[in-house]
Design an enzyme around this catalytic site. Structure first.
Site, PDB file in Angstrom:
ATOM      1  CG  ASP A 181      -2.134   0.876   1.010  1.00 43.39           C
ATOM      2  OD1 ASP A 181      -3.163   0.676   1.669  1.00 43.39           O
ATOM      3  OD2 ASP A 181      -2.053   1.773   0.133  1.00 43.39           O
TER       4      ASP A 181
HETATM    5  C1  GLC Z   1      -4.359   4.338  -0.245  1.00 45.20           C
HETATM    6  C2  GLC Z   1      -5.246   3.162  -0.003  1.00 45.20           C
HETATM    7  C3  GLC Z   1      -5.212   2.149  -1.101  1.00 45.20           C
HETATM    8  C4  GLC Z   1      -5.020   2.853  -2.431  1.00 45.20           C
HETATM    9  C5  GLC Z   1      -3.640   3.485  -2.422  1.00 45.20           C
HETATM   10  C6  GLC Z   1      -3.378   4.262  -3.714  1.00 45.20           C
HETATM   11  O1  GLC Z   1      -3.715   4.743   0.922  1.00 45.20           O
HETATM   12  O2  GLC Z   1      -5.083   2.490   1.244  1.00 45.20           O
HETATM   13  O3  GLC Z   1      -6.463   1.449  -1.074  1.00 45.20           O
HETATM   14  O4  GLC Z   1      -5.114   1.913  -3.493  1.00 45.20           O
HETATM   15  O5  GLC Z   1      -3.449   4.328  -1.308  1.00 45.20           O
HETATM   16  O6  GLC Z   1      -4.243   5.325  -3.799  1.00 45.20           O
END
Ligand code: GLC
Length: 736
Positions: A219
């Site tokens: 993430d």
């Molecule tokens: C965010 C989210 C994730 C998302 C990523 C990119 O923090 O937790 O679900 O895909 O960042 O935006």
């Protein structure tokens, strides 16, 4: 490839792309959120609310799950795949499938369910849909990202059975059934270790046990120590951070603390998916926005859940005076607070109701409250109450304003804005025929439930939700959604109540397996609306159940057939739900567990039979000492109905385990355990003869006998066999 080139593939170029290697003709992959609509940057990075290109806003994850329709889910996935191709996106960052441990998690609107089986089936369908269009997915957030509070540092403490049976099982099903091209590792820690550097989860479970073939990305910002993360199976660090991590990898290989084989393993995984994306690229692809809007409308009408419909007040007749109350009727909440998508079009409930009523009936609108501040506005309320008083029916739109539920923070309560509750009660005081339409991404308390006749849970229905709501209220469509989560009467009834969101950086999952309906049933706590609940404008009779064998061993399968009939006046769809119950178990097991479901369309009077094939996993629990799923020999029930709290038919079978739990006996093995031991049981008589406890001959009363026997059963062998040599000899024989 040079060492530097290899390492360059281990982190993103920026927030949305992997790095290309021009020299070698290795292209970049573009990726973007989100699970229910494309959020592709339009100029600046949309990560935190920036502009994104127009894309279809489909119903949120929580809403789609309520359709219980894997075919619908797959078609939504395919539509998202087509939109991704049209925008040159190679990997769509979804589905988001974390289990709803608490109704207060800020991202519940994105997640599917409190049940791992429903979660896994719906996720597998979504992934299949997207990937058949040649676009990858990233199943997230693996794993135990069940809260937003302190998400980047919190440690989720969970026992192995709960981990396997509740929190991993949905991901396991998604991987085994649909082989997602990528997985997104979550921010949090599990049992003390960040998931992004958790070899057990990323290598042992995900790859060695489940056979995951793609690559694991983090993430955004979830990597703590890059080199241990790479060794643990975390291939791609997102977002790009100036190649800081890449340099650490190069250095570690150079100084011998990281084997280049480990880096090569990741490079192979990355190249496989990068070229898979490139090979599946449909240059010049486009999509029909109008077509996708229609799909979004149909989907929304199949997801929304009719929770209550007293006196069959719905569907509304297109006649008489109808008051539509609440600003949501003109500014419906169509999506969640964070994965914000820029809709190609928005259906406005008020407009759609007028269109659909085709001039029939007198429709009035009253704003009722202000979404901007949610304060009680006397003038607006007065206007709404008088409009309701003069009408034959009042429809009140209420729900959770945007800031009530979002990524990055959890909800503090389960209430609607006070002004919404007060308005519903004020309207109900002057109008007996009240229909409430809710737009919320997660459960809410309904203090006014006894004062209204109908409630339609519209959830977050996407850009066409306004049209879907009109279709359902006016009977163009027949509701067929079912709750994929329990709506508790009171937030304090929920299983995680004392342990959410934890204390400091630790959250202990003390409720264990008892999540959602598993908890409410085990505690006999009646919810407001049960898991699986949802009404229709027609009725269904469960007319028959059959099973093709009454006994089987755990390496066989059994078929259960269920016949249902539409005995109401109009076509409709029913979700036939199948639960299993282990009648007698030596380990704690929920009352029942969902292990099958099928959404069936039936014309009036039509009868259909659906057949479920159940296998070992349908009946098994996870046995940590076996490190495997296990079915204890004995009787099992199969329960079928249209909701977890409306079981209509049941049948039973006996299952014989082919797996003997290797039980080593010791001097402290109790007599009762010895009696249950596959080999030890044959020694019991001899032991008891020499022990002679009951040999006194004098008459022993039943009560005394009960006490003596219980004492004996709990007695360790060291007390029953006084001679140590003899004891050791017997133990050695049994263990051999
Ligand atoms: C965010 C989210 C994730 C998302 C990523 C990119 O923090 O937790 O679900 O895909 O960042 O935006």
């Amino acid at each position: 490839m040079t060492l530097e080139e290899k390492a360059s593939l281990c982190s993103g170029l920026d927030a949305s792309n992997t790095k290309a290697i021009e020299r070698l003709g290795i292209p970049t992959i573009a990726m973007t959120d989100g699970p229910s609509g494309l959020r592709k940057a339009d100029g600046e990075n949309p990560l935190w609310g920036g502009n994104s290109i127009p894309a279809t806003v489909y119903p949120s994850g929580a809403t789609l799950a309520a359709s219980w329709d894997v075919d619908l889910m797959e078609s939504i996935g395919a539509a998202l795949g087509r939109e991704s191709q049209a925008q040159g996106i190679g990997i769509l960052l979804g589905p988001a499938i974390n289990i709803k441990r608490s109704p207060l998690c800020g991202r519940n609107f994105e997640y599917y369910s409190e049940d791992p089986y429903l979660t896994g089936q719906m996720a597998a369908a979504y992934i299949k849909g997207v990937q058949r269009e040649g676009v990858g997915t990233s199943v997230k957030h693996f794993a135990l990202n069940n809260q937003e509070t302190r998400r980047m540092s919190v440690n989720a403490v969970v026992d192995e059975r709960t981990l396997r049976e509740i929190y991993l099982a949905g991901f396991e099903c998604a991987v085994k059934q649909s082989q997602p091209w990528t997985i997104m590792a979550s921010y949090n820690r599990v049992n003390g270790t960040y998931v992004t550097q958790h070899p057990y989860l990323l290598n042992d479970v995900l790859r060695d046990e489940w056979g995951f073939e793609g690559f694991v990305m983090s993430d955004w910002g979830a990597v703590d120590e890059r080199v241990p993360a790479l060794a643990a199976g975390l291939d791609l660090e997102m977002p790009g951070n100036g190649s800081k991590g890449d340099r650490k990898i190069v250095e570690a290989v150079r100084n011998g603390t990281l084997s280049e084989d480990v880096l090569d393993r990741t490079v192979e995984r990355m190249l496989a998916i990068i070229f898979q994306v490139a090979d599946n690229r449909k240059a010049g692809a486009s999509f029909e926005a109008a077509e996708h809007h229609k799909l979004a409308r149909k989907a929304a009408s199949e997801c929304m859940v009719l929770l209550k419909n007293d006196d069959a007040i719905l569907p509304l007749q297109k006649k008489g005076r109808i008051a539509v109350i609440g600003e949501f009727a003109k500014k419906l909440k169509i999506q969640g607070g964070s994965s914000k998508v820029n809709p190609t079009k928005i259906d406005d409930p008020w407009e759609e109701l007028l269109k659909l009523s085709r001039g029939k009936g007198q429709w009035t609108y009253a704003q009722g409250y202000e979404l901007a501040n949610e304060e009680w506005n006397e003038a607006l309320a007065h206007e709404a109450v008088s409009a309701a008083g003069e009408a034959d029916v009042a429809i009140v739109f209420a729900g959770l304003p945007r800031r009530y539920e979002s990524e990055t923070y959890d909800r503090k309560h389960m209430c609607l804005p006070e002004s919404h509750n007060r308005l519903i009660e004020a309207v109900a005081a002057v109008q007996p025929n009240v229909v409430v339409v809710l737009c919320n991404g997660s459960p809410v308390e309904m203090p006014w439930i006894g004062q209204v006749k109908a409630v339609l849970e519209a959830y977050l229905g996407g850009q066409a939700a306004g049209g879907a709501i009109a279709d359902l209220l006016l009977g163009e469509a027949n509701p067929s959604g079912k709750l994929a989560e329990t709506f508790p009467l009171d937030v304090r009834h929920n299983p995680s109540h004392f342990n959410f969101p934890g204390e400091g950086d630790e959250v202990v999952y003390r409720e264990g397996l008892m999540v959602g309906y598993r908890h409410y049933e085990a505690r006999a706590i009646k919810p407001l609306f049960a898991f699986g609940h949802g009404l229709s404008y027609t009725t269904f009779a469960y007319t028959g159940i059959s099973i093709d064998k009454r006994e089987m061993s755990d390496d066989e399968t059994v078929q259960v057939s269920v016949t249902i009939k539409n005995n109401g006046g109009r076509a409709g769809k029913e979700v036939v739900q199948l639960y299993i119950r282990d009648v007698e178990s030596s380990v704690a097991r929920p009352e029942k567990e969902l292990k099958g479901f099928r959404k069936v369309h039936l014309e009036p009077g039509e009868e259909k039979t659906v057949t479920f094939t159940l296998d070992k996993r349908s009946f098994a629990y996870y046995n940590p000492s076996l490190k495997d799923w296990h079915v204890e020999s004995g009787e099992f029930e199969v329960l079928v109905g249209g909701s977890s709290d409306r079981i209509m038919l049941s049948t039973a079978l006996t299952i014989n385990s082919t797996v003997s739990l290797k039980k080593t006996v010791s001097r402290n093995t109790t007599l009762s355990d010895l009696m249950a031991h596959p080999v030890g049981a044959s020694f019991v008589q001899g032991i008891m003869n020499s022990y002679g406890a009951l040999g006194t001959g004098e008459a022993v009363s039943d009560d005394d006998r009960l006490i003596i026997e219980a004492a004996l059963m709990n007695m360790p062998l060291r007390n029953l066999i006084s001679d140590d040599t003899r004891l050791e000899d017997i133990l050695a024989q049994i263990n051999a």
